[in-house]
Design an enzyme around this catalytic site. Structure first.
Site, mmCIF file in Angstrom:
data_model
loop_
_atom_site.group_PDB
_atom_site.id
_atom_site.type_symbol
_atom_site.label_atom_id
_atom_site.label_comp_id
_atom_site.label_asym_id
_atom_site.label_seq_id
_atom_site.Cartn_x
_atom_site.Cartn_y
_atom_site.Cartn_z
ATOM 1 N N ASP A 121 -20.292 124.215 -0.276
ATOM 2 C CA ASP A 121 -19.874 123.006 -0.982
ATOM 3 C C ASP A 121 -21.078 122.540 -1.828
ATOM 4 O OD1 ASP A 121 -18.550 120.416 -1.389
ATOM 5 O OD2 ASP A 121 -19.968 119.653 0.090
ATOM 6 N N ASP A 132 -21.844 118.795 -3.498
ATOM 7 C CA ASP A 132 -22.395 117.452 -3.247
ATOM 8 C C ASP A 132 -22.567 117.188 -1.758
ATOM 9 O OD1 ASP A 132 -22.448 115.819 -5.933
ATOM 10 O OD2 ASP A 132 -20.635 117.045 -5.963
ATOM 11 N N ASP A 176 -19.845 119.100 3.699
ATOM 12 C CA ASP A 176 -20.118 117.800 4.326
ATOM 13 C C ASP A 176 -18.925 116.844 4.290
ATOM 14 O OD1 ASP A 176 -20.159 117.384 1.508
ATOM 15 O OD2 ASP A 176 -21.169 115.471 1.856
HETATM 16 O O1 LIG Z 1 -16.723 119.096 -2.975
HETATM 17 P P1 LIG Z 1 -17.996 118.479 -3.408
HETATM 18 O O2 LIG Z 1 -18.882 119.410 -4.202
HETATM 19 O O3 LIG Z 1 -18.744 117.857 -2.255
HETATM 20 O O4 LIG Z 1 -17.579 117.318 -4.386
HETATM 21 C C1 LIG Z 1 -16.948 116.125 -3.862
HETATM 22 C C2 LIG Z 1 -17.194 114.985 -4.813
HETATM 23 O O5 LIG Z 1 -18.607 114.964 -5.021
HETATM 24 C C3 LIG Z 1 -19.134 114.056 -5.972
HETATM 25 O O6 LIG Z 1 -19.077 112.738 -5.408
HETATM 26 C C4 LIG Z 1 -19.930 112.579 -4.291
HETATM 27 O O7 LIG Z 1 -21.299 112.810 -4.675
HETATM 28 C C5 LIG Z 1 -21.804 111.854 -5.657
HETATM 29 C C6 LIG Z 1 -23.205 112.297 -6.046
HETATM 30 O O8 LIG Z 1 -24.048 112.388 -4.950
HETATM 31 C C7 LIG Z 1 -21.746 110.447 -5.052
HETATM 32 O O9 LIG Z 1 -22.221 109.499 -5.997
HETATM 33 C C8 LIG Z 1 -20.307 110.113 -4.648
HETATM 34 O O10 LIG Z 1 -20.249 108.869 -3.982
HETATM 35 C C9 LIG Z 1 -19.746 111.192 -3.699
HETATM 36 O O11 LIG Z 1 -18.384 110.976 -3.423
HETATM 37 C C10 LIG Z 1 -18.400 114.152 -7.274
HETATM 38 O O12 LIG Z 1 -18.857 113.154 -8.148
HETATM 39 C C11 LIG Z 1 -16.899 114.088 -7.093
HETATM 40 O O13 LIG Z 1 -16.259 114.309 -8.323
HETATM 41 C C12 LIG Z 1 -16.493 115.212 -6.140
HETATM 42 O O14 LIG Z 1 -15.101 115.244 -5.970
#
Ligand SMILES: O=P(O)(O)OC[C@H]1O[C@H](O[C@H]2O[C@H](CO)[C@@H](O)[C@H](O)[C@H]2O)[C@H](O)[C@@H](O)[C@@H]1O
Length: 364
Positions: free
Chosen positions: A111, A113, A303
């Site tokens: 993954d 983020d 995560d």
């Molecule tokens: O599947 P992932 O790669 O984990 O993506 C899931 C979402 O991640 C991002 O949002 C998350 O991370 C951001 C940066 O650290 C944070 O600001 C936010 O609160 C988190 O939810 C991304 O911006 C989303 O579009 C993804 O869906």
């Protein structure tokens, strides 16, 4: 994406995955045809079908429960009912994991983020460190490696910048293999899968409506992830969360073919097709020739709630392991845990070292 990009993955096992393009835009495995619509997994919050204020409150409560300031009390009360287990550390149990993989091909799923990059306030600045990039690059020389993210594929590629990987963006609804094919697949063309193409105009419309509806809420951010839309709460004052949730509900009520799921301080709007990170994992394993193999060992590290779909698939297949990145106990289908991205990097580096040693020993 053009027709020329549609490729029949050439699998090692000789089992190919014929792809068909439906209505000039969608691509599905021919055997499965169009994915059936689904009410969503346990992780997904049902949006359409009423619920009104009660529904909004339950989303907001759920957002609160997963935010750090509320985490302690929430996990205490949940554990009475749900038996949340503190998972064993993947680092402390590294030898055990490697022993289980003996004689099998490890395939890595990561993954982005919160796994490869730390969670930050601004989603556009969620950079991964140089050291992490180097480690992932080394990892991909040892094992087939895929990034599986909720972000749109182009965006996650811009962060990772490694052409040799597989990328599954939009929660697995946009999959592409390495540009020049891969040493792990026979074909020279990249693997491609976009099971939600027909939803593109609808998602675009929803994105615009949500931007308009949330523009007066300070801190709210709407992100277009191509086949899904993220509405971020992280920088919104908690007392305004209901306002944003209300905006999301009012837009989604008009789109019965879309549903809602929840991530870390984010509400995500996506098509109701039965496709998620777990399906993406299965698709990629099949593309790599491991559809019906017993000698494959997938490791998925993530995560988020949406990663649970992939953890569940691994559990059901009884193959490999899910590793949850979290500092706190959670209700999960993962088997091991790592606390944060720096630990993920250590784990990946140990995998690389282990592989190199195994290679040297095999030549002695
Ligand atoms: O599947 P992932 O790669 O984990 O993506 C899931 C979402 O991640 C991002 O949002 C998350 O991370 C951001 C940066 O650290 C944070 O600001 C936010 O609160 C988190 O939810 C991304 O911006 C989303 O579009 C993804 O869906």
């Amino acid at each position: 994406m053009t027709n020329q990009n549609v490729v029949v993955p050439d699998t090692k096992s000789g089992i190919s995955l014929p792809m068909v393009r439906l209505s000039g835009s969608s691509i599905f495995p021919a055997t499965a045809q169009k994915p059936p619509t689904a009410p969503g997994t346990g992780e997904n919050l049902e949006i359409n079908g009423g619920g009104g204020a009660a529904k909004i409150n339950s989303w907001v409560d759920s957002m609160r429960a997963s935010s750090p300031t509320h985490m302690k009390s929430s996990s205490q009360s949940l554990s009475q009912h749900q038996q949340q287990i503190t998972l064993p550390s993947a680092l402390d149990n590294f030898d055990q994991i490697m022993e289980a993989s003996r004689g099998k091909q490890i395939v890595m799923f990561l993954d982005y983020d919160g796994t490869l990059s730390p969670i930050v306030d601004d989603p556009d600045r969620a950079f991964m460190s140089k050291k992490m990039r180097t480690t992932v690059r080394r990892l991909a020389t040892c094992f087939p490696t895929a990034i599986v993210s909720g972000r749109c594929r182009d965006k996650v590629y811009k962060f990772v910048r490694l052409a040799e990987l597989y990328y599954a963006g939009s929660h697995g609804m946009d999959i592409k293999g390495p540009e020049k094919g891969s040493k792990y697949t026979k074909g020279t063309e990249p693997v491609i899968c976009q099971p939600a193409s027909e939803f593109l105009p609808m998602i675009d419309e929803v994105f615009k409506e949500l931007v308009a509806k949330t523009k007066l809420t300070p801190g709210a951010k709407v992100e277009n992830n191509k086949f899904c839309v993220s509405v971020h709460f992280r920088c919104v004052e908690e007392k305004k969360w209901s306002e944003v949730a209300e905006a999301v509900k009012s837009v989604l009520n008009k789109y019965p073919k879309l549903r809602l799921s929840q991530g870390r301080k984010v509400l995500e709007i996506r098509p109701t097709i039965k496709w998620d990170k777990g399906k993406a994992l299965e698709f990629l394993l099949e593309s790599l020739g491991f559809a019906n193999c017993t000698d494959v060992f997938p490791i998925y590290i993530g995560d988020d709630r949406t990663d649970e779909d992939a953890f569940k698939v691994l559990k059901e297949r009884e193959q490999g392991f899910g590793i949850l990145v979290s500092k706190v106990a959670k209700d999960t289908n993962a088997s091991y845990s790592l606390q944060e991205p720096t630990q993920v990097m250590d784990f990946l580096q140990r995998l690389v070292d282990w592989k190199k040693l195994a290679f040297q020993e095999s030549r002695m």
